[in-house]
Design a protein around this motif. Sequence first.
Motif, PDB file in Angstrom:
ATOM      1  N   PRO A  28       0.825  -1.230   0.000  1.00 26.13           N
ATOM      2  CA  PRO A  28       0.000   0.000   0.000  1.00 26.13           C
ATOM      3  C   PRO A  28       0.850   1.268   0.000  1.00 26.13           C
ATOM      4  CG  PRO A  28      -0.839  -1.562   1.621  1.00 26.13           C
ATOM      5  CD  PRO A  28       0.459  -2.106   1.117  1.00 26.13           C
ATOM      6  N   GLU A  29       1.928   1.240   0.764  1.00 26.94           N
ATOM      7  CA  GLU A  29       2.824   2.393   0.781  1.00 26.94           C
ATOM      8  C   GLU A  29       3.493   2.585  -0.576  1.00 26.94           C
ATOM      9  OE1 GLU A  29       5.529   2.770   4.164  1.00 26.94           O
ATOM     10  OE2 GLU A  29       4.193   1.419   5.258  1.00 26.94           O
ATOM     11  N   GLU A  30       3.886   1.477  -1.185  1.00 26.63           N
ATOM     12  CA  GLU A  30       4.512   1.534  -2.512  1.00 26.63           C
ATOM     13  C   GLU A  30       3.548   2.139  -3.537  1.00 26.63           C
ATOM     14  OE1 GLU A  30       7.436   1.318  -5.265  1.00 26.63           O
ATOM     15  OE2 GLU A  30       7.746   0.657  -3.210  1.00 26.63           O
ATOM     16  N   MET A  31       2.294   1.727  -3.477  1.00 27.89           N
ATOM     17  CA  MET A  31       1.284   2.275  -4.402  1.00 27.89           C
ATOM     18  C   MET A  31       1.078   3.766  -4.162  1.00 27.89           C
ATOM     19  SD  MET A  31       0.402   0.044  -6.555  1.00 27.89           S
ATOM     20  CE  MET A  31      -1.034   0.806  -7.249  1.00 27.89           C
ATOM     21  N   ALA A  32       1.041   4.176  -2.904  1.00 30.75           N
ATOM     22  CA  ALA A  32       0.875   5.595  -2.584  1.00 30.75           C
ATOM     23  C   ALA A  32       2.058   6.406  -3.108  1.00 30.75           C
ATOM     24  CB  ALA A  32       0.731   5.778  -1.078  1.00 30.75           C
ATOM     25  N   ILE A  33       3.248   5.848  -2.979  1.00 29.64           N
ATOM     26  CA  ILE A  33       4.443   6.542  -3.477  1.00 29.64           C
ATOM     27  C   ILE A  33       4.424   6.620  -4.994  1.00 29.64           C
ATOM     28  CG2 ILE A  33       6.955   6.344  -3.674  1.00 29.64           C
ATOM     29  CD1 ILE A  33       6.963   5.374  -0.760  1.00 29.64           C
ATOM     30  N   ARG A  34       3.976   5.569  -5.658  1.00 30.43           N
ATOM     31  CA  ARG A  34       3.869   5.606  -7.120  1.00 30.43           C
ATOM     32  C   ARG A  34       2.859   6.649  -7.573  1.00 30.43           C
ATOM     33  NH1 ARG A  34       4.024  -0.820  -8.658  1.00 30.43           N
ATOM     34  NH2 ARG A  34       6.213  -1.122  -8.118  1.00 30.43           N
ATOM     35  N   GLN A  35       1.742   6.753  -6.857  1.00 26.66           N
ATOM     36  CA  GLN A  35       0.744   7.775  -7.195  1.00 26.66           C
ATOM     37  C   GLN A  35       1.318   9.173  -6.980  1.00 26.66           C
ATOM     38  OE1 GLN A  35      -2.606   6.620  -4.790  1.00 26.66           O
ATOM     39  NE2 GLN A  35      -3.495   5.371  -6.417  1.00 26.66           N
ATOM     40  N   MET A  36       2.068   9.331  -5.904  1.00 26.44           N
ATOM     41  CA  MET A  36       2.707  10.616  -5.628  1.00 26.44           C
ATOM     42  C   MET A  36       3.699  10.952  -6.743  1.00 26.44           C
ATOM     43  SD  MET A  36       4.921  11.735  -2.280  1.00 26.44           S
ATOM     44  CE  MET A  36       3.566  11.506  -1.157  1.00 26.44           C
ATOM     45  N   PHE A  37       4.449   9.943  -7.180  1.00 26.56           N
ATOM     46  CA  PHE A  37       5.415  10.123  -8.260  1.00 26.56           C
ATOM     47  C   PHE A  37       4.714  10.555  -9.551  1.00 26.56           C
ATOM     48  CE2 PHE A  37       7.759   8.384 -11.887  1.00 26.56           C
ATOM     49  CZ  PHE A  37       8.965   9.028 -11.717  1.00 26.56           C
ATOM     50  N   THR A  38       3.585   9.910  -9.855  1.00 26.06           N
ATOM     51  CA  THR A  38       2.826  10.260 -11.057  1.00 26.06           C
ATOM     52  C   THR A  38       2.307  11.691 -10.976  1.00 26.06           C
ATOM     53  OG1 THR A  38       2.190   7.949 -11.340  1.00 26.06           O
ATOM     54  CG2 THR A  38       0.870   9.597 -12.498  1.00 26.06           C
ATOM     55  N   SER A  39       1.760  12.068  -9.833  1.00 32.20           N
ATOM     56  CA  SER A  39       1.254  13.432  -9.694  1.00 32.20           C
ATOM     57  C   SER A  39       2.385  14.453  -9.753  1.00 32.20           C
ATOM     58  CB  SER A  39       0.443  13.595  -8.411  1.00 32.20           C
ATOM     59  OG  SER A  39       1.263  13.476  -7.280  1.00 32.20           O
ATOM     60  N   LEU A  40       3.542  14.084  -9.239  1.00 28.53           N
ATOM     61  CA  LEU A  40       4.712  14.961  -9.305  1.00 28.53           C
ATOM     62  C   LEU A  40       5.128  15.204 -10.755  1.00 28.53           C
ATOM     63  CD1 LEU A  40       6.895  16.405  -7.603  1.00 28.53           C
ATOM     64  CD2 LEU A  40       8.185  14.276  -7.623  1.00 28.53           C
ATOM     65  N   ASN A  41       5.162  14.143 -11.553  1.00 38.41           N
ATOM     66  CA  ASN A  41       5.527  14.299 -12.960  1.00 38.41           C
ATOM     67  C   ASN A  41       4.485  15.091 -13.736  1.00 38.41           C
ATOM     68  OD1 ASN A  41       8.070  13.163 -13.082  1.00 38.41           O
ATOM     69  ND2 ASN A  41       7.241  11.102 -13.181  1.00 38.41           N
ATOM     70  N   ILE A  42       3.219  14.895 -13.425  1.00 40.62           N
ATOM     71  CA  ILE A  42       2.161  15.668 -14.074  1.00 40.62           C
ATOM     72  C   ILE A  42       2.323  17.141 -13.735  1.00 40.62           C
ATOM     73  CG2 ILE A  42      -0.331  16.126 -14.067  1.00 40.62           C
ATOM     74  CD1 ILE A  42      -0.687  13.035 -13.778  1.00 40.62           C
ATOM     75  N   LYS A  43       2.598  17.434 -12.474  1.00 42.42           N
ATOM     76  CA  LYS A  43       2.794  18.824 -12.047  1.00 42.42           C
ATOM     77  C   LYS A  43       4.007  19.440 -12.749  1.00 42.42           C
ATOM     78  CE  LYS A  43       1.887  22.326  -9.331  1.00 42.42           C
ATOM     79  NZ  LYS A  43       0.778  23.199  -9.643  1.00 42.42           N
ATOM     80  N   ARG A  44       5.061  18.659 -12.923  1.00 40.64           N
ATOM     81  CA  ARG A  44       6.236  19.167 -13.655  1.00 40.64           C
ATOM     82  C   ARG A  44       5.861  19.550 -15.083  1.00 40.64           C
ATOM     83  NH1 ARG A  44      10.882  14.767 -12.044  1.00 40.64           N
ATOM     84  NH2 ARG A  44      11.353  15.619  -9.994  1.00 40.64           N
ATOM     85  N   GLU A  45       5.115  18.683 -15.733  1.00 39.95           N
ATOM     86  CA  GLU A  45       4.700  18.947 -17.116  1.00 39.95           C
ATOM     87  C   GLU A  45       3.819  20.188 -17.191  1.00 39.95           C
ATOM     88  OE1 GLU A  45       2.958  15.320 -18.544  1.00 39.95           O
ATOM     89  OE2 GLU A  45       4.829  14.208 -18.288  1.00 39.95           O
ATOM     90  N   VAL A  46       2.944  20.364 -16.209  1.00 40.96           N
ATOM     91  CA  VAL A  46       2.073  21.539 -16.178  1.00 40.96           C
ATOM     92  C   VAL A  46       2.913  22.809 -16.032  1.00 40.96           C
ATOM     93  CG1 VAL A  46       0.330  22.737 -14.776  1.00 40.96           C
ATOM     94  CG2 VAL A  46       0.015  20.332 -15.354  1.00 40.96           C
TER      95      VAL A  46
END
Length: 186
Positions: free
Chosen positions: A61-79
Amino acid sequence: MTMKQKELDHKVNKLKKSVQEIEKDIQVLEDLQNKYDFKRKTLDGQVEAETKGQTTKENQPEEMAIRQMFTSLNIKREVVIKEIANVLTLAEQIKLTLISDELPEWKKRQQMACIGGPHNTCLDRLQSWFTVVAECLQQIRQQLKKFRNWCRSSPTTTTPHSSEMGAAFKSHKLAVFLGHETSAEL
């Protein structure tokens, strides 16, 4: 003030606000990156201590949360990259308007005043517009350098999304506004 000058004044104010928003977005991005790095290192330390590198069901569960955080971080970078590109486009439009329209109009008023015409030759408004655009470009340049250095030092820059960010940094438009740096320097 003519309608064209009011429109230009509106664009200059929009440019200032956009640059301020980008600065806030980059600060939020830095905070998210720090939070991600902390969670990633914490989880990696736990996994290494418990299983010598194998992910356990307890950590999934922690790994999944970190992956989601990573995805949102990359989306924010692109924005943020897209916001910067939009601001640079707006700055270019304003610069062209100032150079091709406003400056020749001021020159014409200056010439008319030299032959006795009662025209306003005050440079205050024109100087103010040029100054705001230059200050905004300087702020964007500083933010891009900060963003670039931060992305280079981030452990997440080896992700597939980082190649997209690298391409954006190496684009001609961004290189021009970074002071004619070559793509090798980027």
